[in-house]
Each structure stands twice: as C-alpha cells, then as structure tokens.
Design an enzyme around this catalytic site. Structure first.
Site: not given
Length: 179
Positions: A69, A71, A101, A104
């Site tokens: 992801h 992040e 999410c 993260c």
C-alpha cells in the site's frame, strides 16, 4: 479550508493548511502514477522542516504484493533514506490521499511516524471502490494515546474524483476472494 476536517487534537490551522496543500498536490500527481500501473493511492513522508523524505504509490497490482500500500511503501522508502527502522527520532509526518486501512494503521504506529494526515475517509473509499478497509475501532483515540496526531477528511472531493476515475476506467480493485 474544509469544515468537515476531523482531528485527534485541537486543530492547528497551520498544520491543516500545510496538509491540505500537500494532499491536493498528491491528488494532482496521482493520475500519472495510475497511468504507470500504480493503484489509486499516494503517500508522502515529510520532516518537521517541510522537506520531502519519501513519496510512494500503491504498488500491489504492479508488484504482486498485497501489503504494498502507498503508506507502507512510503514508510519503507523513508526508513531506507534515513537508514533506520525506527523513524521516531525524526519527527516525521505522513500525508496520504485516503484514510489508511487497518494494515497501514499498524505500520504507521510501529514505524515511529508522529502525525498522519489523510484525504478521503474509509467509508467513501469503500463506497466508491468496494475495497474493504478493515476493522479499525477507535484508531484516532489509540493514536492519540501513543502521541500520534491524526487529521482527516482533507481535500476529499479531489480524492473522490481520482478514485471514481480509477473505477470508471476499469482498473483493478484488489480484494481477497471471500465466499
């Protein structure tokens, strides 16, 4: 500035103005990342003086790894740039185009990042893309307990448009198959 912004501390207008500027810039850059195969999220790590340390997009599809992801990629790049796994001594902030999410949030907490600023809230990400953001009870309060500032719902309309365009263009929204 937007009036729907939320935070886990008293809103600092200077921090918010900086966050809005950065998140809008990320939203403007994101379509070029998407055109090169990235997912519809972009994150950047800045130091306390406003210097960019790392910027990375979601690369789950193009790199074939579910934890890539934006992040997580940005945190990894910041750790590499600063040659450490513990970012806590650097007073860094993470700016991301959408609410992190569940995965993260854990990565942010354990990385040593001191503040997180995000655009589109999870509820809207889920409505637009169908992506399951995960179970995230009281994360604002939990970050506050750990000394991590959190601001959200920044430049939402710009972020929603990028997500809507991503879906409209038929790009892949990855999910594990659940029956």
């Amino acid at each position: 500035m937007q009036k729907d912004v939320i935070a886990n501390e008293e809103i600092n207008t200077a921090k918010l103005a900086q966050a809005e500027k950065i998140i809008l810039q990320l939203q403007q850059e994101l379509p070029s990342y998407i055109a090169n195969g990235s997912g519809p999220f972009l994150a950047a790590v800045y130091d306390e003086k406003g210097n960019l340390v790392a910027k990375e997009a979601n690369s789950v599809i193009n790199e074939g790894c579910s934890h890539n992801h934006a992040e997580m990629n940005a945190i990894k790049a910041a750790e590499k740039a600063l040659q450490t796994y513990d970012l806590s001594t650097y007073n860094l902030s993470l700016y991301v185009t959408a609410e992190p999410c569940m995965m993260c949030l854990g990565g942010i907490m354990w990385s040593g990042i001191k503040a997180v600023y995000y655009g589109v809230p999870s509820e809207r990400v889920e409505q637009i893309t169908g992506f399951d953001e995960g179970f995230k009870p009281n994360w604002f309060e939990e970050f506050q307990k750990r000394g991590i500032s959190a601001y959200g719902n920044i430049a939402v309309k710009a972020g929603e448009k990028v997500l809507q365009d991503y879906v409209s263009d038929g790009k892949t929204v990855y999910q594990p198959n659940r029956e």
